[in-house]
Write a protein that holds these residues in place. Structure first.
Motif, PDB file in Angstrom:
ATOM      1  N   ARG A  77       0.811  -1.226   0.000  1.00 39.06           N
ATOM      2  CA  ARG A  77       0.000   0.000   0.000  1.00 39.06           C
ATOM      3  C   ARG A  77       0.846   1.279   0.000  1.00 39.06           C
ATOM      4  NH1 ARG A  77      -4.475  -2.449  -1.829  1.00 39.06           N
ATOM      5  NH2 ARG A  77      -5.514  -3.759  -0.278  1.00 39.06           N
ATOM      6  N   GLU A  78       2.197   1.142  -0.068  1.00 39.54           N
ATOM      7  CA  GLU A  78       3.055   2.336  -0.116  1.00 39.54           C
ATOM      8  C   GLU A  78       3.156   2.831  -1.556  1.00 39.54           C
ATOM      9  OE1 GLU A  78       4.448  -0.594   1.458  1.00 39.54           O
ATOM     10  OE2 GLU A  78       3.440   0.128   3.258  1.00 39.54           O
ATOM     11  N   ARG A  79       2.814   4.067  -1.813  1.00 34.26           N
ATOM     12  CA  ARG A  79       2.695   4.587  -3.174  1.00 34.26           C
ATOM     13  C   ARG A  79       3.994   4.570  -3.953  1.00 34.26           C
ATOM     14  NH1 ARG A  79      -1.914   6.819  -4.839  1.00 34.26           N
ATOM     15  NH2 ARG A  79      -3.564   7.027  -3.291  1.00 34.26           N
ATOM     16  N   ASN A  80       5.167   4.749  -3.286  1.00 36.88           N
ATOM     17  CA  ASN A  80       6.425   4.793  -4.056  1.00 36.88           C
ATOM     18  C   ASN A  80       6.906   3.412  -4.448  1.00 36.88           C
ATOM     19  OD1 ASN A  80       6.019   6.772  -2.380  1.00 36.88           O
ATOM     20  ND2 ASN A  80       8.001   6.903  -1.488  1.00 36.88           N
ATOM     21  N   ASN A  81       6.248   2.347  -3.991  1.00 39.63           N
ATOM     22  CA  ASN A  81       6.703   0.982  -4.243  1.00 39.63           C
ATOM     23  C   ASN A  81       6.262   0.497  -5.627  1.00 39.63           C
ATOM     24  OD1 ASN A  81       6.756  -2.070  -4.062  1.00 39.63           O
ATOM     25  ND2 ASN A  81       7.495  -1.577  -2.010  1.00 39.63           N
ATOM     26  N   LYS A  82       7.147  -0.248  -6.259  1.00 35.19           N
ATOM     27  CA  LYS A  82       6.861  -0.801  -7.600  1.00 35.19           C
ATOM     28  C   LYS A  82       5.578  -1.616  -7.615  1.00 35.19           C
ATOM     29  CE  LYS A  82       9.058  -3.952 -10.952  1.00 35.19           C
ATOM     30  NZ  LYS A  82      10.243  -4.796 -11.214  1.00 35.19           N
ATOM     31  N   TRP A  83       5.289  -2.303  -6.502  1.00 31.18           N
ATOM     32  CA  TRP A  83       4.133  -3.200  -6.447  1.00 31.18           C
ATOM     33  C   TRP A  83       2.932  -2.574  -5.734  1.00 31.18           C
ATOM     34  CZ3 TRP A  83       9.113  -5.328  -5.374  1.00 31.18           C
ATOM     35  CH2 TRP A  83       9.619  -6.119  -6.412  1.00 31.18           C
ATOM     36  N   PHE A  84       2.932  -1.247  -5.622  1.00 33.99           N
ATOM     37  CA  PHE A  84       1.813  -0.559  -4.978  1.00 33.99           C
ATOM     38  C   PHE A  84       0.496  -0.892  -5.679  1.00 33.99           C
ATOM     39  CE2 PHE A  84      -0.936   3.288  -5.323  1.00 33.99           C
ATOM     40  CZ  PHE A  84      -1.467   3.238  -4.039  1.00 33.99           C
ATOM     41  N   ILE A  85      -0.479  -1.269  -4.866  1.00 31.63           N
ATOM     42  CA  ILE A  85      -1.802  -1.579  -5.411  1.00 31.63           C
ATOM     43  C   ILE A  85      -2.861  -0.933  -4.526  1.00 31.63           C
ATOM     44  CG2 ILE A  85      -1.878  -3.803  -4.167  1.00 31.63           C
ATOM     45  CD1 ILE A  85      -3.424  -4.908  -6.607  1.00 31.63           C
ATOM     46  N   THR A  86      -3.814  -0.254  -5.131  1.00 31.66           N
ATOM     47  CA  THR A  86      -4.813   0.496  -4.374  1.00 31.66           C
ATOM     48  C   THR A  86      -5.888  -0.451  -3.825  1.00 31.66           C
ATOM     49  OG1 THR A  86      -6.277   0.860  -6.269  1.00 31.66           O
ATOM     50  CG2 THR A  86      -4.464   2.453  -5.943  1.00 31.66           C
ATOM     51  N   PRO A  87      -6.578  -0.033  -2.759  1.00 35.47           N
ATOM     52  CA  PRO A  87      -7.693  -0.842  -2.245  1.00 35.47           C
ATOM     53  C   PRO A  87      -8.813  -0.992  -3.274  1.00 35.47           C
ATOM     54  CG  PRO A  87      -6.982   0.761  -0.611  1.00 35.47           C
ATOM     55  CD  PRO A  87      -6.252   1.096  -1.876  1.00 35.47           C
ATOM     56  N   GLU A  88      -8.923  -0.028  -4.206  1.00 31.01           N
ATOM     57  CA  GLU A  88      -9.930  -0.147  -5.262  1.00 31.01           C
ATOM     58  C   GLU A  88      -9.577  -1.296  -6.218  1.00 31.01           C
ATOM     59  OE1 GLU A  88     -10.286   3.427  -3.225  1.00 31.01           O
ATOM     60  OE2 GLU A  88      -8.525   2.829  -4.415  1.00 31.01           O
ATOM     61  N   GLU A  89      -8.272  -1.456  -6.476  1.00 33.93           N
ATOM     62  CA  GLU A  89      -7.833  -2.524  -7.370  1.00 33.93           C
ATOM     63  C   GLU A  89      -7.936  -3.894  -6.691  1.00 33.93           C
ATOM     64  OE1 GLU A  89      -4.305  -0.780 -10.148  1.00 33.93           O
ATOM     65  OE2 GLU A  89      -3.943  -0.680  -7.991  1.00 33.93           O
ATOM     66  N   TYR A  90      -7.596  -3.912  -5.391  1.00 33.99           N
ATOM     67  CA  TYR A  90      -7.637  -5.170  -4.642  1.00 33.99           C
ATOM     68  C   TYR A  90      -7.987  -4.833  -3.190  1.00 33.99           C
ATOM     69  CZ  TYR A  90      -6.471  -9.903  -3.117  1.00 33.99           C
ATOM     70  OH  TYR A  90      -6.538 -11.179  -2.605  1.00 33.99           O
ATOM     71  N   PRO A  91      -9.243  -5.024  -2.802  1.00 37.06           N
ATOM     72  CA  PRO A  91      -9.699  -4.545  -1.481  1.00 37.06           C
ATOM     73  C   PRO A  91      -9.342  -5.433  -0.303  1.00 37.06           C
ATOM     74  CG  PRO A  91     -11.523  -5.514  -2.694  1.00 37.06           C
ATOM     75  CD  PRO A  91     -10.337  -5.564  -3.611  1.00 37.06           C
ATOM     76  N   PHE A  92      -8.770  -6.610  -0.555  1.00 38.09           N
ATOM     77  CA  PHE A  92      -8.563  -7.570   0.528  1.00 38.09           C
ATOM     78  C   PHE A  92      -7.198  -7.393   1.177  1.00 38.09           C
ATOM     79  CE2 PHE A  92     -11.235  -9.406  -2.820  1.00 38.09           C
ATOM     80  CZ  PHE A  92     -12.441  -9.458  -2.137  1.00 38.09           C
ATOM     81  N   THR A  93      -7.035  -7.939   2.375  1.00 35.73           N
ATOM     82  CA  THR A  93      -5.804  -7.737   3.145  1.00 35.73           C
ATOM     83  C   THR A  93      -4.728  -8.770   2.842  1.00 35.73           C
ATOM     84  OG1 THR A  93      -6.744  -9.005   4.979  1.00 35.73           O
ATOM     85  CG2 THR A  93      -7.014  -6.612   5.051  1.00 35.73           C
TER      86      THR A  93
END
Length: 282
Positions: free
Chosen positions: A163-179
């Motif tokens: 969930r860190e925006r600067n990370n290459k693998w950042f993915i938003t809760p809208e794209e994937y809402p699960f933990t």
């Protein structure tokens, strides 16, 4: 509805439609690679990609590319394709976030042009295949009649969305809402029987898109198809720690993408080819 994932609107800009035609293909290897990585393709052609038959089993290789906006680069790729006849190219932009498009395009090509293969390996450009081991390993499966629902890989069972925006693998809760993510295959390589390729290709029409290709392919699609992932203990080793050792793993991961190390390891594999005697059981 995504046109590439759910409607399979792929067009072939470069194709090798006779790659498998009329051949008894035991193993098809498709390699996901950036369009400009000429050296990487050359390295594979000079190592494990040079082996077209092993123990009388036919092996075919294709490099899977997306489109590039660079006209000069595209022309060079077309020349390369004519020379080696091992490149397929789809009508999607080749980028990291389009790897899911590349995966489904690969399945599309296999289904249409190489569906007579017994087994399929999907791999990235940082993998070296131990041909003298993988062919006997898969041959044993064939003898035992275990050629259905095969999905073998390095399994990732505990991973959480970044969930860190600067990370290459950042993915938003809208794209994937699960933990947490479902279990999935690490993207660098996997072994599939041909029926798994067919099933995954068909299932992609009904599974919501996610740009994380490994999570989507072996996570989402496997869940829908009720496929069980399996990782042999001897599945893979790092190249750096295996340069001169007896090659008893199916795959070697060249994390540094060092061409010299890859050549040394391939030399080790070929040196042991006729006398490899690994302790594991198939």
């Amino acid at each position: 509805m995504d046109p590439f994932i759910h409607q399979h609107r792929y067009e072939l800009l470069l194709n090798q439609n006779v790659k498998c035609k009329g051949k008894n293909v035991f193993l098809l290897v498709f390699v996901h690679m950036a369009p400009g990585n000429f050296d990487g393709r050359s390295l594979i052609r000079s190592t494990f990609g040079s082996v077209l038959k092993f123990h009388n089993k036919r092996i075919e290789h294709v490099f899977v590319l997306g489109t590039t906006g660079n006209a000069t680069l595209q022309l060079e790729i077309e020349h390369e394709s004519k020379r080696y006849m091992d490149i397929i190219q789809g009508n999607f932009i080749d980028s990291y976030r389009n790897l899911t498009y590349k995966l489904i395009f690969s399945l599309f090509w296999v289904n249409n042009f190489c569906n007579n293969a017994k087994f399929v390996i999907k791999m990235d450009d940082d993998i070296i295949i131990n041909i003298p081991l993988i062919v006997p390993y898969l041959s044993e499966k064939l003898k035992a009649g275990k050629t259905v629902n095969v999905l073998e890989c390095k399994t990732i069972t505990k991973n959480i969305p970044v969930r860190e925006r600067n990370n290459k693998w950042f993915i938003t809760p809208e794209e994937y809402p699960f933990t947490r993510f479902l279990p999935y295959c690490a993207g660098h390589s996997s072994i599939m029987s041909i029926d798994v390729v067919r099933k995954m290709y068909r299932a992609s029409k009904n599974v919501p898109y996610l740009w994380l290709e490994d999570v989507y392919g072996s996570g989402f699609l496997s869940l829908l198809l009720k496929l069980n992932m399996f990782m042999p203990k001897f599945y893979f080793e790092p190249v750096l720690s295996s340069l001169y050792d007896k090659p008893c793993s199916l795959f070697y991961l060249n994390i540094l993408k060092n061409d010299t190390n890859a050549l040394v390891l391939w030399h080790t594999i070929t040196q042991y080819e006729k006398r490899v005697n690994c302790t594991f059981k198939y």
